[in-house]
Scaffold this motif. Structure first.
Motif, mmCIF file in Angstrom:
data_model
loop_
_atom_site.group_PDB
_atom_site.id
_atom_site.type_symbol
_atom_site.label_atom_id
_atom_site.label_comp_id
_atom_site.label_asym_id
_atom_site.label_seq_id
_atom_site.Cartn_x
_atom_site.Cartn_y
_atom_site.Cartn_z
ATOM 1 N N THR A 1 35.094 5.858 30.997
ATOM 2 C CA THR A 1 36.045 6.807 30.650
ATOM 3 C C THR A 1 35.468 7.380 29.226
ATOM 4 O O THR A 1 35.879 8.623 28.810
ATOM 5 C CB THR A 1 37.354 6.340 30.547
ATOM 6 O OG1 THR A 1 37.793 5.543 31.698
ATOM 7 C CG2 THR A 1 38.476 7.077 30.035
ATOM 8 N N ALA A 2 35.056 6.614 28.498
ATOM 9 C CA ALA A 2 34.748 7.254 27.111
ATOM 10 C C ALA A 2 33.539 7.969 27.024
ATOM 11 O O ALA A 2 33.606 9.269 26.269
ATOM 12 C CB ALA A 2 34.233 5.909 26.155
ATOM 13 N N LEU A 3 32.654 8.057 28.208
ATOM 14 C CA LEU A 3 31.490 8.892 28.218
ATOM 15 C C LEU A 3 31.953 10.176 28.957
ATOM 16 O O LEU A 3 31.414 11.432 28.477
ATOM 17 C CB LEU A 3 30.520 8.031 29.057
ATOM 18 C CG LEU A 3 29.748 7.242 28.041
ATOM 19 C CD1 LEU A 3 28.706 6.381 29.052
ATOM 20 C CD2 LEU A 3 28.971 7.726 26.932
ATOM 21 N N PHE A 4 32.645 10.152 30.096
ATOM 22 C CA PHE A 4 33.004 11.231 30.799
ATOM 23 C C PHE A 4 34.369 11.732 30.968
ATOM 24 O O PHE A 4 34.668 13.005 31.349
ATOM 25 C CB PHE A 4 32.658 10.754 32.467
ATOM 26 C CG PHE A 4 30.773 10.472 32.499
ATOM 27 C CD1 PHE A 4 29.980 11.410 32.194
ATOM 28 C CD2 PHE A 4 30.789 9.225 32.769
ATOM 29 C CE1 PHE A 4 28.775 10.787 32.317
ATOM 30 C CE2 PHE A 4 29.585 8.586 32.795
ATOM 31 C CZ PHE A 4 28.452 9.423 32.369
ATOM 32 N N GLU A 5 35.418 10.968 30.634
ATOM 33 C CA GLU A 5 36.635 11.614 30.401
ATOM 34 C C GLU A 5 37.210 11.065 28.990
ATOM 35 O O GLU A 5 38.373 10.218 29.181
ATOM 36 C CB GLU A 5 37.548 11.236 31.817
ATOM 37 C CG GLU A 5 36.968 11.569 32.994
ATOM 38 C CD GLU A 5 37.985 11.107 34.112
ATOM 39 O OE1 GLU A 5 38.705 10.267 33.860
ATOM 40 O OE2 GLU A 5 37.582 11.673 35.340
ATOM 41 N N THR B 1 23.096 12.515 25.187
ATOM 42 C CA THR B 1 23.150 11.706 26.274
ATOM 43 C C THR B 1 22.555 10.258 26.268
ATOM 44 O O THR B 1 21.839 9.616 26.901
ATOM 45 C CB THR B 1 21.805 12.319 27.137
ATOM 46 O OG1 THR B 1 20.670 12.366 26.576
ATOM 47 C CG2 THR B 1 22.214 13.941 27.630
ATOM 48 N N PHE B 2 22.840 9.588 25.109
ATOM 49 C CA PHE B 2 22.510 8.261 24.360
ATOM 50 C C PHE B 2 23.567 7.607 24.642
ATOM 51 O O PHE B 2 24.630 8.006 23.927
ATOM 52 C CB PHE B 2 21.828 8.295 23.087
ATOM 53 C CG PHE B 2 21.174 7.178 22.615
ATOM 54 C CD1 PHE B 2 20.251 6.640 23.445
ATOM 55 C CD2 PHE B 2 21.630 6.786 21.341
ATOM 56 C CE1 PHE B 2 19.791 5.231 23.061
ATOM 57 C CE2 PHE B 2 20.848 5.314 20.732
ATOM 58 C CZ PHE B 2 20.148 4.565 21.644
ATOM 59 N N PRO B 3 23.710 6.439 25.290
ATOM 60 C CA PRO B 3 24.968 5.605 25.614
ATOM 61 C C PRO B 3 25.092 4.659 24.424
ATOM 62 O O PRO B 3 26.224 3.968 24.422
ATOM 63 C CB PRO B 3 24.378 4.932 26.857
ATOM 64 C CG PRO B 3 23.134 4.680 26.901
ATOM 65 C CD PRO B 3 22.610 5.907 26.289
ATOM 66 N N TYR B 4 24.591 4.833 23.184
ATOM 67 C CA TYR B 4 24.588 3.942 22.231
ATOM 68 C C TYR B 4 24.840 4.560 20.638
ATOM 69 O O TYR B 4 24.516 5.620 20.637
ATOM 70 C CB TYR B 4 23.257 3.078 21.966
ATOM 71 C CG TYR B 4 22.936 2.255 22.992
ATOM 72 C CD1 TYR B 4 23.593 1.050 23.314
ATOM 73 C CD2 TYR B 4 22.004 2.221 24.016
ATOM 74 C CE1 TYR B 4 23.384 0.119 24.383
ATOM 75 C CE2 TYR B 4 21.732 1.639 25.223
ATOM 76 C CZ TYR B 4 22.287 0.578 25.423
ATOM 77 O OH TYR B 4 22.077 -0.282 26.348
#
Length: 667
Positions: free
Chosen positions: A489-493, A664-667
Motif C-alpha cells: 500500500t505504501a508503494l502503490f496506493e 523505484t528504490f524500495p528502501y
C-alpha cells in the motif's frame, strides 16, 4: 567453621567429605585429634582425589597434608609432585597388595571418588555457606518407567526437593521425558548446598555431549534455564576459583565475565539455540571434539545468525565455513544437510561482503544437487537465493527461481501440515514481497499479482495459526506477512496507508501478534507512504511531527531507522523545515556510516544524495561532502546489482538529475 564443628559434621556423615572445602579437609588432618580409621581414610582419600583433580593447581596446603599421611600415600604424593599427571595415579594400583591396611582403605575411598569423576557426564559446581565451591559429578540415564520429566536422585536414591521446580525448565529445554540425573553424592547432613537452578546449564550441555566423548573434567558450567533461555545465578566467584583449580578448558557462566582462559559468559535471556552454536565453536577451538556433521550443524546455526546480524568478522566466518566444507568434501558428505548449511553461510558471507558472483556460484551449486536427505533445507536455501537476487535487483533470475520453488513445494510431500505451510509461506512471501513487488516498482505492471501473492502469504500464515497452533513463531510469521501488505500500500496506493495500517494493527492485536519488529516496520511504511506521495505527486500532507521514528533495537536494525529518517528528513526539507531535516539526515547518516555490505552501502548513498539534493535545490550548502558520495559509490562492487539499475545510481551520484532511482528504490 572450627575444627570441633568439622569433627561433629564428619561424625554425622562420612559421605559429606566431598562437600568439605580443601582447607576444612586439611584442618581435620592437621588438628591433632584422633580420627577413626574409616574417617581418616575418608579424609585422606578425598584429599588424594583433590590432588588428582587439581594437578599442578593443587594448593600447597593439600600437598603438605598428604605428605604427612600414611607411608605409601605420602610416598606417592612425592612421586607425583613433579608433574601431577592424572595418569600417573595408576601406579598406586600396582602397590595395593603391599600396602598397610590403613593405606588400602584410603585408596579404596580415593578410587571410588575417582571413578565417579571418570564416569561422569558432567560436573555441577555447588557453593557452601563459607563461599567455597565443590564439584558434584553426575550421570544421565534414560528412565525405564513412564514417569514424565526429569528425576534427580542422589546416591541414596533420594530426590532433591530444592531442585524440582528448576528441573521443569530443564526438562522442557531437553525436549525428552523420562531422564534421570544420578548425582555421585549424598545430600549433606548439615547445610543443603543443592539449591538454586545453576545445575540446569551443565546438565543441558551434558545431555547434548554425552555420546560425543567430551571429557567431563575438561569443562565446568553454571547457569539456570527457563523458557528456553539462560538465567543468571549466584556464587560465580567461588565457582570460578574451582574452575581454575580444575584447570578446565571451558568455563561457561551466565551474567558474569569470567577472567580465566577458556571462559565464556552469556547474557541472561540468551536463547539455548544461540548458546549451543557458540559452545560448539569453543569445543572445536579447544580440540575437545573432532569435526562431525553434528558439530558443524550446531555451529552453523549460530554462525548463520551472526553473519546475518553482522556480529562476526566476515573473514573469520569464511575461514571457519571453508574448514567445514573441506572436511565434508573429504569425508564424502556433500549430500548431507551440514554441507548445504555450509554453502548457505558461504553464500551469505559473500553477499554481505560484496562478492556477488561467488555467492551466486554457491547458491547455484545448491540448485544443482539432488538433496534426497534434506529437501526442506534445500527449499529454505533456495528461498534465501531468491531474496538475495531480489535485493540485487536481478529480478528476472529471481522470478524464475522463485516460481520454480513455489511449484516444487506444491508438488512435494511433507511430513506435516506445519512444514508445508511454513515453506509455502516463505516461498510465496518472497515471490510477492520481494520479486514481484520490486518488479512492479521498476515499472513492469505486475502490481496486482504482487498484491495477490502477499494476500495469499498472509492467509497462509493465518491458516498456520488456526491449523497448527497459536505459537509465538506462528504469530511472528503472520505479523511479518501482514505488515508486507502495508508495504504494498505504501508503494502503490500511499493515499490509503492510514486505512491499511489500521486494519493490520487491528488484526495483529486480535491475534496477540504485535511485536517490536512489526511495529517498527509499520512506522517505517507510514513514513514511506508519505515520502512516495511527495516523490510522485509533490504532496506533503499531515502533521510531520506526528510521524515517529522507531529507534533501532540493535545494529542490524540501523538500516530500518535510517530509511525512516531519510523519508521524514526529505518531507521536512520539502516543507521548508531545514533544521528538522538536517537533524534527521545527520542521524540517518551516522547510523550507517560504518555499515558494510553492498545493499546497506547503497541505502547509505541514497541518504547522502537525497539530503544534498534537497539542500542545494533550496540554495543551501550541502549537508555532506559531495566527494563522500563518490567514495561510497566506488566502494560498491559494480557487478553486485542489475546493470541498468546500477547505471541509474551511478549517473545520479555523478550529478545527472534526469534520472531518479529513488522513485523505484524500495528502501
Amino acid at each position: 567453621m572450627t575444627p570441633r564443628d568439622l569433627f561433629k559434621r564428619l561424625r554425622a556423615s562420612l559421605l559429606d567429605v566431598g562437600f568439605f572445602s580443601d582447607d576444612a579437609l586439611v584442618s581435620l588432618l592437621q588438628s591433632g585429634h584422633a580420627l577413626s580409621p574409616e574417617a581418616q581414610a575418608a579424609v585422606e582419600g578425598e584429599l588424594l582425589c583433590r590432588l588428582w583433580l587439581y594437578g599442578k593447581n593443587t594448593p600447597k596446603s593439600v600437598i603438605d597434608a598428604l605428605s604427612n599421611a600414611g607411608p605409601v600415600v605420602s610416598s606417592a604424593v612425592k612421586y607425583l609432585a613433579p608433574d601431577f599427571k592424572r595418569g600417573s595415579f595408576h601406579m598406586m594400583l600396582t602397590l595395593c597388595s603391599l600396602l598397610a591396611d590403613s593405606d588400602k582403605l584410603t585408596l579404596q575411598k580415593f578410587n571410588a571418588r575417582k571413578s565417579a569423576f571418570e564416569q561422569a557426564h558432567g560436573l555441577i559446581p555447588v557453593v557452601d555457606a563459607a563461599g567455597e565451591a565443590s564439584p558434584v559429578p553426575f550421570r544421565l540415564e534414560q528412565e525405564s518407567s513412564s514417569r514424565d520429566g526429569i528425576v534427580i536422585l542422589d546416591e541414596a536414591c533420594q530426590g532433591v526437593p530444592s531442585w524440582e521446580d528448576c528441573a521443569e525448565g530443564l526438562s522442557a529445554a531437553i525436549g525428552n521425558k523420562g531422564w534421570r540425573i544420578n548425582l555421585s553424592c549424598v545430600q549433606p547432613v548439615s547445610g543443603n548446598m543443592l539449591v538454586g537452578g545453576s545445575f540446569a546449564l551443565p546438565v543441558w550441555l551434558a545431555f547434548h555431549w554425552m555420546n560425543r566423548g567430551v571429557p567431563a573434567l575438561s569443562w565446568l558450567a553454571s547457569g539456570a534455564i527457563a523458557e528456553g533461555r539462560l538465567k543468571p545465578v549466584e556464587g560465580l566467584q567461588a565457582k570460578r576459583r574451582l574452575a581454575e583449580k580444575l584447570g578446565v578448558q571451558l568455563w561457561l557462566t551466565v551474567g558474569s565475565s569470567p577472567s580465566i582462559s577458556g571462559g565464556l559468559s552469556f547474557s541472561g535471556g540468551t536463547s539455548l539455540n544461540e548458546v549451543r552454536g557458540i559452545v560448539e565453536e569453543a569445543l572445536e577451538h579447544h580440540g575437545l571434539v573432532p569435526l562431525s556433521e553434528a558439530s558443524i550443524l550446531a555451529q552453523a546455526a549460530s554462525l548463520e545468525v551472526h553473519v546475518e546480524r553482522k556480529m562476526v568478522d566476515y573473514a573469520t566466518a569464511r575461514t571457519r565455513a571453508e574448514k567445514w566444507q573441506q572436511w565434508l568434501n573429504e569425508n564424502g558428505k556433500k549430500q548431507r544437510p551440514a554441507y548445504l548449511k555450509t554453502l548457505v553461510i558461504l553464500a551469505a558471507i559473500d553477499n554481505h561482503s560484496g562478492h556477488a558472483a561467488r555467492a551466486d556460484a554457491y547458491f547455484r551449486e545448491i540448485l544443482g544437487i539432488n538433496w534426497r536427505h534434506s529437501a526442506l533445507d534445500r527449499f529454505q536455501a533456495i528461498n534465501q537465493f531468491v531474496v538475495s537476487l531480489s535485493d540485487r535487483m536481478m529480478l528476472e533470475d529471481a522470478e524464475q527461481v522463485g516460481r520454480k520453488l513455489v511449484a516444487e513445494i506444491e508438488a512435494a510431500t511433507f511430513g506435516s501440515e506445519e512444514d508445508y505451510l511454513l515453506h509455502k509461506l516463505g516461498a510465496i512471501g518472497a515471490l510477492g514481497g520481494e520479486v514481484l513487488l520490486f518488479k512492479a516498482l521498476r515499472g513492469s505492471g505486475c502490481e496486482q499479482e504482487a498484491k495477490a501473492c502477499l494476500d495469499e502469504a498472509a492467509q497462509t500464515a493465518l491458516q498456520l495459526i488456526h491449523t497448527c497452533g497459536s505459537f509465538d513463531s506462528h504469530r511472528y510469521h503472520y505479523s511479518k506477512s501482514a505488515v508486507r501488505t502495508v508495504l504494498w500500500t505504501a508503494l502503490f496506493e500511499p493515499e490509503q496507508i492510514e486505512e491499511a495500517e489500521k486494519q493490520v494493527r487491528s488484526n495483529l492485536e486480535a491475534l496477540a501478534a504485535e511485536n517490536p519488529v512489526s511495529l517498527a516496520f509499520l512506522s517505517r511504511h507510514r513514513l514511506l507512504a508519505a515520502y512516495r506521495l511527495w516523490k510522485l505527486q509533490g504532496k506533503v500532507e499531515g502533521n510531520l511531527a506526528s510521524l515517529s521514528v522507531v529507534e533501532p533495537r540493535n545494529t542490524s536494525d540501523n538500516w530500518l531507522t535510517a530509511t525512516s529518517l531519510k523519508y521524514r528528513g526529505a518531507l521536512f526539507a520539502a516543507s521548508g523545515k531545514f533544521d528538522e531535516a538536517e537533524a534527521d539526515f545527520k542521524q540517518a547518516e551516522e547510523l550507517l556510516r560504518e555499515a558494510d555490505g553492498p545493499l546497506i552501502q547503497l541505502i547509505y548513498l541514497s541518504i547522502l544524495l537525497q539530503a544534498n539534493e534537497l539542500f542545494v535545490a533550496a540554495g543551501r550548502p550541502t549537508l555532506f561532502p559531495q566527494e563522500l558520495q563518490l567514495e561510497v559509490l566506488a566502494k560498491i562492487p559494480a557487478d553486485t546489482f542489475d546493470p541498468s539499475f546500477w547505471e541509474e545510481w551511478t549517473r545520479r551520484a555523478q550529478g545527472d538529475l534526469t534520472v531518479d532511482p529513488q522513485k523505484t528504490f524500495p528502501y
